[in-house]
Design a protein around this motif. Structure first.
Motif, PDB file in Angstrom:
ATOM      1  N   HIS A 227       0.821  -1.207   0.000  1.00 21.21           N
ATOM      2  CA  HIS A 227       0.000   0.000   0.000  1.00 21.21           C
ATOM      3  C   HIS A 227       0.865   1.271   0.000  1.00 21.21           C
ATOM      4  O   HIS A 227       0.562   2.240  -0.714  1.00 21.21           O
ATOM      5  N   ALA A 230       2.401   1.477  -3.501  1.00 23.45           N
ATOM      6  CA  ALA A 230       1.390   1.914  -4.471  1.00 23.45           C
ATOM      7  C   ALA A 230       1.103   3.404  -4.339  1.00 23.45           C
ATOM      8  O   ALA A 230       0.924   4.104  -5.346  1.00 23.45           O
ATOM      9  N   LYS A 231       1.056   3.903  -3.115  1.00 27.29           N
ATOM     10  CA  LYS A 231       0.808   5.336  -2.907  1.00 27.29           C
ATOM     11  C   LYS A 231       1.976   6.166  -3.460  1.00 27.29           C
ATOM     12  O   LYS A 231       1.761   7.215  -4.071  1.00 27.29           O
ATOM     13  N   ASP A 234       1.514   6.150  -7.198  1.00 24.29           N
ATOM     14  CA  ASP A 234       0.385   6.994  -7.609  1.00 24.29           C
ATOM     15  C   ASP A 234       0.768   8.479  -7.552  1.00 24.29           C
ATOM     16  O   ASP A 234       0.385   9.264  -8.422  1.00 24.29           O
ATOM     17  N   ASN A 480      -4.321   2.210  -6.784  1.00 20.96           N
ATOM     18  CA  ASN A 480      -3.913   1.735  -5.462  1.00 20.96           C
ATOM     19  C   ASN A 480      -3.421   0.303  -5.617  1.00 20.96           C
ATOM     20  O   ASN A 480      -3.407  -0.248  -6.727  1.00 20.96           O
TER      21      ASN A 480
END
Length: 603
Positions: A227, A230-231, A234, A480
């Motif tokens: 997570h 992924a952040k 992004d 995400n």
């Protein structure tokens, strides 16, 4: 037995690169930063608001180039020292110090391009006509003119350049510092694990239970950080999307492809044709691996195993030099002299240690010699990896000598052609010099499993996944971890079909590569290898004529587009033929592996 990695201070100095050719000491590095800042201030005072004639344009660009020539060794010193030991506080601080200076310099110098694009086209054209040295730079600036923003906006964006690089730094910090792998256990035995150990050893481990257990342990640890990773990704994607929109590009793809000097057609073709036409060949290869190893099922965790693990020659660093020199001898004396110097003068960092960046790369600072990072595992396939990086080194060794700093670097689309060319030359040389069936099979399997799998499969599947991501970002949507996992798994399943079971954890492969922070980079590996496959065939068939033409391509640097560079080497990439021919060639290699295996098994 694989051992835990030593710290950087524990590895033999002869296995490390010598960065003293950049700076003798930390004091010299700091002095350089001060001198750069002073020179930038003087440049700003002399030229800001005054670039208004061809003569002033050329004078300013000459000084502008000089500043960048001083920036390059400082940035290289900071990044290379960090890449070999990201646990070093000193290296971390040095990198941050350079990033701060770089952002300040970029902001102060942003007026150059802003003032140039505001000039009438005829003034710029006159400057182009009067100077061959800056012709290329100015012509590319004219192409970007429509996307240039107000000077104050450009200055502000440049000041934030270090901040905009934050997501990648966060990714790298998470990957190399925060993720700590526990040992994994099998039948009471404990095995060490790290990024380097997994990618260099466990991923290709012949013992199926150990290999699959390592994959599970590695993936389980990655999953804990999915997570955050992924952040970070992004954030990077949203910066690119915002920049694309602000500058007025039609799509994020147009923005990212502009500097590559190719259109969307070449990008999409590379991905679509390989996904469709190479997949059947690679499924046959996966089935061959499954049969040879007697596996009940073929899983994603098994794809990196050797076709014949018992015939995996071990090789020392010194022995690798002889193989590479013999294979690359066709490139001529000057090229071989570069290879000789790379070993003798410690341009190469061979050591395996904690905190060192994974994979391999070549950094080619303008005005200095190249530097190569690799984690030497003593496996013969490392010769292909080293030859690949020496291909980058040879490219810029020639280009940097022939071109100025603005003209040396070609489009990203072409960047992997010289590197993969060297892998093909090594393979051709090895095949020519042995009639032993097992050795011949090992060489061909190395071409398939190392050269083509790595560049035509691993990186191409990254590109297919990356295209899905950018299509979503272009629609104004975020990503995400669950979305990225879904995209990655769908690409893997599409390519491998029912030939390979996509192991749980395979969807996390997107977490392993820094390429996603480098724009549309992954697909260029297959693009470069398409060119080099065709050129290496010409070298075999035509000899010196093809070598001489290839050398001229290397010297041309970034003065020509990828289409023009390929054409110089006798390859027309405006058509599908080179790519289709290369895919067909991979198919013949796999067919030959099947035949050789049957012949060996029957003896």
């Amino acid at each position: 037995m694989v051992k835990s990695l030593p710290s950087r201070t524990e590895v033999p100095i002869e296995e490390t690169w010598n960065l003293k050719n950049l700076f003798e000491s930390e004091e010299d590095f700091n002095t350089s930063l001060k001198e750069i800042e002073e020179e930038v201030n003087l440049f700003e005072g002399k030229f800001k608001g005054k670039i208004d004639s061809p003569a002033i344009i050329l004078e300013a660009l000459d000084k502008y180039a000089s500043i960048f020539e001083k920036l390059v060794p400082s940035g290289t010193f900071a990044s290379l020292s960090l890449s070999t030991d990201q646990t070093s506080t000193e290296a971390q601080l040095r990198s941050s110090k350079f990033a701060t200076l770089s952002a300040k310099v970029n902001s102060k110098l942003s007026f150059v391009n802003s003032e140039l694009v505001e000039l009438p086209n005829e003034v710029l054209q006159k400057a182009i006509d009067e100077s061959a040295a800056f012709q290329n730079y100015l012509q590319k600036l004219l192409v970007k003119k429509q996307y240039q923003l107000h000077p104050e906006v450009e200055k502000t964006l440049a000041a934030f350049s270090s901040t905009f690089n934050g997501p990648y730094k966060l990714y790298d910090t998470t990957k190399m510092l925060d993720i700590s792998f526990d040992d994994f256990e099998i039948n009471g035995s404990s095995y060490p694990l790290s990024y380097v150990l997994f990618e260099n050893d466990w991923e290709s481990e012949p013992d199926t239970e150990v290999r699959r257990s390592a994959f599970h342990a590695f993936s389980s640890k990655l999953e804990e950080y999915q997570h955050t990773t992924a952040k970070s990704y992004d954030m990077h994607l949203q910066i690119e999307k915002t920049t694309s929109d602000l500058r007025g590009y039609n799509s994020i793809f147009d923005y990212l492809l502009l500097n590559q000097e190719v259109d969307r057609t070449l990008y999409d073709r590379q991905i679509d044709l390989i996904m469709k036409e190479l997949a059947p060949h690679m499924r046959k290869y996966a089935k061959l691996l499954q049969k040879v190893h007697g596996l009940e099922k073929m899983t994603f965790a098994d794809l990196k195993i050797s076709l014949d693990p018992s015939y995996e020659p071990k090789i020392t660093i010194e022995e690798s030099k002889k193989y590479i020199e013999d294979a690359l001898g066709v490139m001529g004396e000057e090229y071989l002299e570069m290879v000789e110097r790379s070993y003798k003068e410690r341009w190469i960092d061979f050591a395996q240690n904690t905190g060192k960046s994974t994979g391999a790369f070549c950094s080619s600072p303008y005005g200095n010699h190249p530097y190569i990072l690799i984690s030497w595992s003593s496996r013969m396939n490392e010769v292909f990896v080293l030859a690949h990086e020496l291909g980058h080194a040879g490219h810029f060794y020639h280009a940097n000598k022939e071109q100025n700093i603005f003209n040396a670097r070609p489009s990203l689309y072409f960047i992997e052609a010289p590197s993969t060319m060297n892998e093909m030359l090594v393979a051709n040389h090895l095949l020519e010099n042995s009639n032993d069936l097992k050795f011949k099979r090992w060489v061909i399997s190395s071409i398939v499993a190392r050269t083509y799998y790595h560049n035509f499969v691993t990186h191409l599947l990254e590109a297919a996944y990356q295209r899905k991501v950018y299509q979503r970002i272009d629609e104004g949507l975020p990503v995400n971890a669950p979305i990225l996992n879904e995209f990655k798994r769908s690409v893997l399943e599409e390519f491998w079909g029912d030939a390979v079971e996509i192991t749980e954890g395979a969807e996390l492969t997107w977490m392993r590569q820094p390429h996603y922070y480098m724009g549309l980079y992954p697909y260029t590996y297959s693009a470069g290898l398409t060119i080099s496959t065709q050129v290496s065939k010409r070298v075999l068939d035509e000899g010196q004529v093809a070598v001489d033409e290839w050398t001229e391509v290397l010297k041309a640097g970034g003065t020509k587009s990828p289409i023009e560079l390929a054409k110089m080497a006798g390859v027309d990439i405006t058509t599908e033929k080179p790519l289709r021919d290369t895919i067909a060639y991979i198919g013949t290699l796999i067919d030959e592996l099947v035949s050789l295996t049957e012949e060996i098994d029957s003896n």
